[in-house]
Design a protein around this motif. Sequence first.
Motif, PDB file in Angstrom:
ATOM      1  N   SER A  65       1.284  -9.561   4.192  1.00 12.56           N
ATOM      2  CA  SER A  65       0.372  -9.946   3.106  1.00 12.56           C
ATOM      3  C   SER A  65       0.529  -8.989   1.930  1.00 12.56           C
ATOM      4  O   SER A  65       0.156  -7.824   2.010  1.00 12.56           O
ATOM      5  CB  SER A  65      -1.066  -9.961   3.630  1.00 12.56           C
ATOM      6  OG  SER A  65      -1.473  -8.679   3.979  1.00 12.56           O
ATOM      7  N   LYS A  68       0.135  -3.187  12.913  1.00 17.96           N
ATOM      8  CA  LYS A  68      -0.488  -1.990  12.352  1.00 17.96           C
ATOM      9  C   LYS A  68      -1.715  -1.655  13.161  1.00 17.96           C
ATOM     10  O   LYS A  68      -2.412  -2.579  13.589  1.00 17.96           O
ATOM     11  CB  LYS A  68      -0.909  -2.252  10.901  1.00 17.96           C
ATOM     12  CG  LYS A  68       0.217  -2.254   9.910  1.00 17.96           C
ATOM     13  CD  LYS A  68      -0.403  -2.399   8.527  1.00 17.96           C
ATOM     14  CE  LYS A  68       0.647  -2.743   7.490  1.00 17.96           C
ATOM     15  NZ  LYS A  68       0.046  -3.079   6.201  1.00 17.96           N
ATOM     16  N   SER A  71      -1.066  -6.523  10.029  1.00 15.42           N
ATOM     17  CA  SER A  71      -2.310  -6.027  10.623  1.00 15.42           C
ATOM     18  C   SER A  71      -2.639  -6.721  11.937  1.00 15.42           C
ATOM     19  O   SER A  71      -3.142  -6.118  12.852  1.00 15.42           O
ATOM     20  CB  SER A  71      -3.475  -6.257   9.683  1.00 15.42           C
ATOM     21  OG  SER A  71      -3.085  -6.011   8.377  1.00 15.42           O
ATOM     22  N   TYR A  72      -2.399  -8.001  11.991  1.00 19.56           N
ATOM     23  CA  TYR A  72      -2.776  -8.678  13.236  1.00 19.56           C
ATOM     24  C   TYR A  72      -1.882  -9.893  13.464  1.00 19.56           C
ATOM     25  O   TYR A  72      -1.183 -10.348  12.569  1.00 19.56           O
ATOM     26  CB  TYR A  72      -4.241  -9.059  13.224  1.00 19.56           C
ATOM     27  CG  TYR A  72      -4.614 -10.133  12.226  1.00 19.56           C
ATOM     28  CD1 TYR A  72      -5.031 -11.383  12.678  1.00 19.56           C
ATOM     29  CD2 TYR A  72      -4.561  -9.906  10.852  1.00 19.56           C
ATOM     30  CE1 TYR A  72      -5.376 -12.372  11.784  1.00 19.56           C
ATOM     31  CE2 TYR A  72      -4.907 -10.881   9.960  1.00 19.56           C
ATOM     32  CZ  TYR A  72      -5.315 -12.119  10.417  1.00 19.56           C
ATOM     33  OH  TYR A  72      -5.663 -13.092   9.539  1.00 19.56           O
ATOM     34  N   GLU A 107       0.852  -1.188   0.000  1.00 19.94           N
ATOM     35  CA  GLU A 107       0.000   0.000   0.000  1.00 19.94           C
ATOM     36  C   GLU A 107       0.889   1.240   0.000  1.00 19.94           C
ATOM     37  O   GLU A 107       1.582   1.507   0.991  1.00 19.94           O
ATOM     38  CB  GLU A 107      -0.926  -0.009   1.211  1.00 19.94           C
ATOM     39  CG  GLU A 107      -2.106  -0.949   0.997  1.00 19.94           C
ATOM     40  CD  GLU A 107      -3.135  -0.844   2.105  1.00 19.94           C
ATOM     41  OE1 GLU A 107      -3.507   0.282   2.479  1.00 19.94           O
ATOM     42  OE2 GLU A 107      -3.562  -1.909   2.604  1.00 19.94           O
TER      43      GLU A 107
END
Lengths: 245, 593
Positions: A57, A104, A83-84, A10
């Motif tokens: 990812s 994150k 993220s997790y 991103e």
Amino acid sequence: MYRLIIVDDEEKILDGISELFPWHNIGFEVSARFTSALNALAYVENHPVEVVMTDISMPLMNGIDFIKELIRFPKIKIVLFSSYKDYEYMRAAIQYGISDYLLKPIRYDELVLCFEKIRMQLDEVNEIVNEEPKTYYKEIISRVDHYLFNNYQKASLEGAAEVVGLSPNYLSKIYKEKSGSGFLEKLNKIRMEKACELLMDPSYKNYEIAFYVGYDNPKNFSRAFKMYFNMSPMDYRNGGGKEKK
Amino acid sequence: MLHKFFIKRFRTYAIIMIIPLLVLFLIMGYLILDTQQKELEKQGINTLESINDNIVYVAYSTIHQQDVMMRTAQYKLSIQKLLSHSKMEYQDVIFMNAARSFLRSFETSYPYINSIYLYLDGRDNYLTSSSEQLVSLQTFYDKKWFEKYSEMPEGEKQFVETRWLKRYTYDEAKKVITIYQKMTLVDGVIVVNINSDDFGEMIKSMLYHSGQSFFYLNAKGDVLFFSDEGTSRDVKQESALFENLIKDYQKEGKFKNNQRWVKVNGKYYLLCIKPADYFDTYFVSLITFDTFKEKMFNYLQVAVAILVVNLLLITLLAWIITKSAFKHITSLVDLFGAAERGEAVEKPQTIVKDEYNLIMNNILFLFIKNNQMQAHLLEERHQSEISEIKALQLQINPHFIFNTLQTMDLEVLKQLGGLSTLHTMIQELSRIIKYALTDPTEFVSLQEELNYLKAYMHIQEIRFKNNIVTYFEIEEQVLNHWVFRLMLQPIVENSVNHGLTSLNERFYIKIKIFKRKFKMHVSVIDSGCGMSKEEIERLYVRINDVKSKNIGLTNLNRRLVLHYGEGSKIHIRSKKGMGTEISFKMPIQALHK
């Protein structure tokens, strides 16, 4: 300065992390950033890099596959951010000897702590001793003091470190060295002086003042007040304050 | 079902109770029959003996006295003279009067003696006890006896027969029993006529009951007298009966069996025969089976009555017991059913009556316990499913969420710098989402839970413009205890949502956690609008309703009860306009990792 590359599919995040964190303050420079692990791998193969920070990812090649490739470069320190918490990822990550794992959205204090550790490891290997100019510290102290005066209610070492772009540990150390009093000592002094002011105003209740100056338990406030002034907030309000002044 | 149970039980009880009863009745019946027969036999003998001793003896003694007196020569001569000569001297008349009076004395003292005759062979006249005194064989109305006497064989000493006497033409004929006794030392005879009717009266008075009848037989087996018309008619049909008996006796010298049941004209009689001590005659007593039957019938009546009562009792007992057993079974079935459906089941208050009940109860408790545990398990599974669904809803793509948050954070940092509230909110919100997304069954330290709660409250404070003030009064020693996730947040959320009255007024929340007597007490006090008693009641109802969709307090309450038992239910105290306290406590030993 140690060379760092950042990989995230991103672009917004990639740019944000690269630009908004004070990498210079903690001894790193972002030498390159990639939205694709394949490109990053190609870069690493041809350029000297000390640290790789990568998302997990991603399309085409994910973070785990990427760090598998990086085994070929044992000197490179790796920081994962995702993220997790996924236990599969965690296991793989530990297997390939990564330095740290950030979640994150990245919290400033965690990021700084993580990279401080990495820098110290690198410093040890490279036997580097840092020395900064005097004006640099003065600047830091005044910024921290400014932060404390304006945010005494929610102020914390972590918050101050974020403001000046240093790690909390390091900030605490240099603050004590350069200003003469400890960080928490200073914060407490500011809070107590503010409390005195508020106590003079009879429209404030005791527990309101406690809350205002940053205590989530009024008892703790009373105890701290007594330690500081040798009298309870009540006594101070009932005349003790005037004598002192 | 009930019917079948009842019949089965009835059968069992009937077998248990009726069979011994029947055996008892049979034994009793036999004993009664036996004693009855013995008694009847004894009665027969007694009757015969007393008739022998009392009545016939009189006739005998009359005759015997005359016989003995005839042995005295003077008396004999006087009598002979008296009977031979028609012309009498004064002395003869005196003697005759004396002799007649003597005879007469018998007649008067024993009313059943009709008359006594004294006759010497070859004479025309004979002496009677009647008023005629000396009568002629030719003229006296009673002549028939003489024919009989003349027909008597030489060797025969005595003879008894029945005759009909009619003195005057207008008189009714009288039945008499006539005894002929030849005298021992003189050729002659003493004749005693006994009034059959009077004799019958005497006999009847000596009989035990109406079922008994008496027969007087002579040596040939002819019936001289009978006491009962009906029986005598029956006996006439079997004319050979007595004859054969007496023939056997005369042959053998004794009766083979003097007591026996005989069938006469299709009716049963208990026959009792005895030779009379006098005159070569026989007594027979016949007791009809009806007497017997009557006594037996009484006995049978009682027996049947007892049986009927017994049957009724058995029916009643079987019914009552079946009914109560059925009630028991129904309640058990209901209990099992309820337990299977997973409804809350009370421990059944069965009184232990016997070892089967005890075993049954134990099995039952185990079963119910098992079921309840399964219900709990299901509940927990259901809980975790709900949590998972909730998580899944959020997890549509956690990467997306956190990447978005990251982007927002970086954007905010770029535009506003590190001290903006927006930055703080994004940071705290991320923390909250992360905490909420973690495995809900995983336990956390109270410290962690509080950190999360502070992040949550931080956002709330910002949302409500710093008008929410949260105090934490937490004892240091409880921070390391382990609790389940999101234990405090539902209460605080509830306080903020329902207690906050006006945005301008400051809203205080105090979270107090302390240890007291092996329990960790948690209480959340707010200064909100509070609740009335009715509102509190309603809230309690909603909290305790398992099916309630209310996720917050209901869910928390259920989790508290599941984890720590009924004692850890949520407790509410509130006063309208003052505030609300929601509290609960947990056993310390359940809070270690």
